[in-house]
Design an enzyme around this catalytic site. Structure first.
Site: not given
Ligand code: AGP
Length: 613
Positions: A2, A27, A75, A102-103, A486, A490, A493, A509, A608
């Site tokens: 949010c 966000r 969100w 937010n929360g 990683e 990428k 997501e 395995h 984000k």
């Molecule tokens: C990665 O591309 C994502 N946005 C997500 O996995 C992110 O790395 C994760 O939520 C951790 O966020 P932070 O580094 O702000 O703690």
């Protein structure tokens, strides 16, 4: 996650609120709304969908003019995306109070039941509406009390996390703001003031801001801002100055923020390492990582989520190989509930781009409670994790807007290389000559990354060729496995293509049963001592029909005839290879997502910064 924005001043609040909401889009959200004061009282306009939908509704409502109001991008947590679940939420039947949040309020159901007994009727499924009615209920019983005092009382009844913006018909110039475990800042202007979830929502109006701390409440008026602690005492807050300019948070001619930020990685790494290398020696700011502490450290815990976790896995490998100290990596949301063994001499490194990830923040607090020294590797200055850690090693990647992290991740790797070297130096495992050559290699890394960014054409071709695969496998060993994780994240997501990363030796395995004719496998082989092993893994999958893209080094001399494409990395210290191998794979994910017409910067369901647990 949010986003909250609020404005009170002399100008029409509506365009300022809308600009603020657009700047918070990154966000991640699924609905949006605003509340402004008009001659007819508090007017709330809100909608499921994008901010453009809200603009349409506001136009239909005549674009109400006001000098004070609050806005929100939601969100969804409690209750799916819908008009009625969107914020702001009105309190009481007469709608004299509006709230954005937010929360997560953990005891909202109990409070809702109590309020329903007092005749309150709920319009939504959200926890936030409970807060709005609670404030209305308490305020009705305390007419002589000002809104801030009532909000303080309400907060004492809430369990959970919140960043709140509250307005009331009692005073159409005033916004009351409050926070616990969710970020909220107050932008300080001339004859105007703002509230916001982060700097991007205020920077077009002011570069000066204050940060609310947990359990504080701010009364925000055009002419002044007053902050109270839980006891209702006025507290003085230091004024911060934004360290970057507006253009840094804009696309700068790129099609997407993500592409811009991929291209900014040489600068992000350079800005993170250069200030900490002086005359060939590593010089840390005062972040608590003294030689004595590093010598005494018996165990290093790396804690993070998502990409930060993958950076931590690379860091673990480099730290253990250089510093010869046991280093474990934990998923923050797991660390908290596994009754971890943390001792006083342990070093706990919490990695977070946003510095607001709830699971990482909570895990850090737990490690602190066990007596560990906590070092935050964070990109957002003065973020919650940065401010609550015992020491901070900032990454200087600049504002990262795209939900999928790239430059933030690369800067985290660079910061971890520095920590590993400091550890080795403190423990007598690296001498001055080795330090100088290490620093030289690190200072060359930005240029090596730049070289990887020059050959975009090959990756664009691969993305167009493989864009319709239903699943992609990434394989690697050691450092390459962390990089594979990683790279896989990428792709999935932002392109929504299913993908899995596997330790190359583990595939046989079980999961190798999924390999069939045409399966795309991306193999990473950058560690010389593991080359042969990875070649045999490549043969295992090509023998079953897989098409392999190999990411390896210039001097890899293994048999690559079975691979469909080989991407070679420029020479670099082997320990830094993960910083290079991720570059083409970030671009691959990006171009696949573009080919698939995905919302690259704001992927569905993602935020984000995940400030809820
Ligand atoms: C990665 O591309 C994502 N946005 C997500 O996995 C992110 O790395 C994760 O939520 C951790 O966020 P932070 O580094 O702000 O703690």
């Amino acid at each position: 996650m949010c986003g909250i924005v609020g404005f009170t001043g002399q100008e029409n609040a509506l365009p300022i609120l809308m600009k603020g909401l657009y700047s918070l889009e990154y966000r991640g959200y699924d609905s949006a709304g605003i509340a402004v004061f008009t001659d007819d009282g508090l007017q709330v306009v809100k909608t499921k969908g994008r901010i453009a939908n809200l603009e349409e509704k506001l136009h239909e409502a005549g674009n109400p003019s006001s000098t004070c109001g609050i806005g929100h991008t939601r969100w969804a947590t409690h209750g799916g995306p819908s008009d009625r679940n969107s914020h702001p939420h009105l309190g009481g039947r007469d709608g004299k109070v509006a709230v954005v949040h937010n929360g997560i309020i953990e005891n909202y159901l109990f409070l809702r039941e109590q309020l329903e007994k007092h005749g309150y009727e709920f319009q939504s499924e959200t926890d936030t509406e409970t807060v709005a009615h609670l404030i209305d209920f308490l305020h009705k019983g305390r007419q002589q009390e000002d809104l801030a005092q009532t909000v303080l009382t309400a907060l004492s009844l809430l369990r959970g996390s919140y960043a709140l913006g509250v307005v009331s018909m009692e005073d159409s110039r005033e916004i009351v703001a409050a926070r616990r475990d969710n970020p909220l800042i107050i932008g300080l202007g001339e004859g105007e003031n703002m509230i916001a979830s982060d700097i991007t929502a205020i920077i077009s109006r002011t570069r000066r801001y204050i940060i609310l701390d947990d359990n504080e409440v701010a009364v925000v008026r055009p002419e002044r801002v007053t902050v109270y602690n839980q006891l209702g005492d006025v507290v003085d807050k230091p004024v911060q100055e934004v360290s970057w300019d507006l253009s840094a948070a804009e696309k700068g001619g790129y099609a997407h923020f993500m592409l811009k930020e991929i291209m900014e990685q040489p600068r992000a790494v350079a800005d993170t390492v250069r200030p900490r290398i002086q005359d060939g020696r590593i010089v840390f700011e005062d972040n608590g990582l003294t030689d004595e502490r590093l010598r005494e450290t018996e165990h290093i815990h790396i804690i993070a989520c998502g990409s930060a976790l993958h950076a931590g896995m690379v860091g673990q490998s480099v730290i253990e190989s250089m510093g010869r100290v046991r280093c474990s990596v934990s998923v923050a949301s797991e660390f908290r509930y596994t009754d971890p063994i943390v001792k006083e001499k342990d070093l706990c490194i919490v990695i977070s781009q946003s510095g607001e990830t709830a699971d990482s923040l909570a895990a850090m607090r737990q490690a602190q409670a066990e007596g560990a020294f906590t070092l935050a590797i964070v990109n957002v200055v003065s973020s919650s994790i940065a401010r609550q850690a015992d020491g901070v090693l900032y990454t200087w990647a600049g504002p990262e807007i795209a939900v999928a992290t790239t430059k933030g991740y690369s800067a985290q790797l660079a910061a971890l290389y520095l920590v590993a070297a400091k550890l080795a130096l403190a423990r007598g495992l690296m001498d001055e000559a080795e330090e100088r050559s290490f620093c030289e290699a690190l200072l060359e890394l930005p240029e090596s990354i730049h070289k990887m960014l020059e050959d975009v054409g090959t990756v664009q071709y691969l993305a167009s060729k493989y864009t319709n695969r239903s699943s992609v496998f990434y394989l690697g060993r050691g450092l390459d496995y962390a990089a594979a994780l990683e790279a896989s994240l990428k792709l999935k997501e932002i392109s929504y293509v299913h993908s899995e990363a596997y330790a190359a030796g583990e595939l046989k395995h079980g999961t190798i049963s999924l390999i069939e004719d045409g399966t795309l496998v991306v193999a990473l082989a950058t560690q010389k001592r593991l080359f042969e092993k990875t070649v045999s893994n490549i043969r295992e999958v090509t023998a079953r029909g897989a098409e392999v893209i190999l990411v390896t080094t210039e001097d890899f001399d293994g048999d690559v005839s079975a691979c469909r494409c080989v991407i070679r990395l420029p020479a670099c210290l082997e320990r830094f290879a993960a910083s290079l191998s991720i570059i083409p794979l970030q671009l691959f994910a990006y171009y696949v997502a573009v080919e698939r017409s995905c919302d690259v910067d704001k992927p569905r369901n993602l935020a984000k910064s995940v400030t809820v647990e």
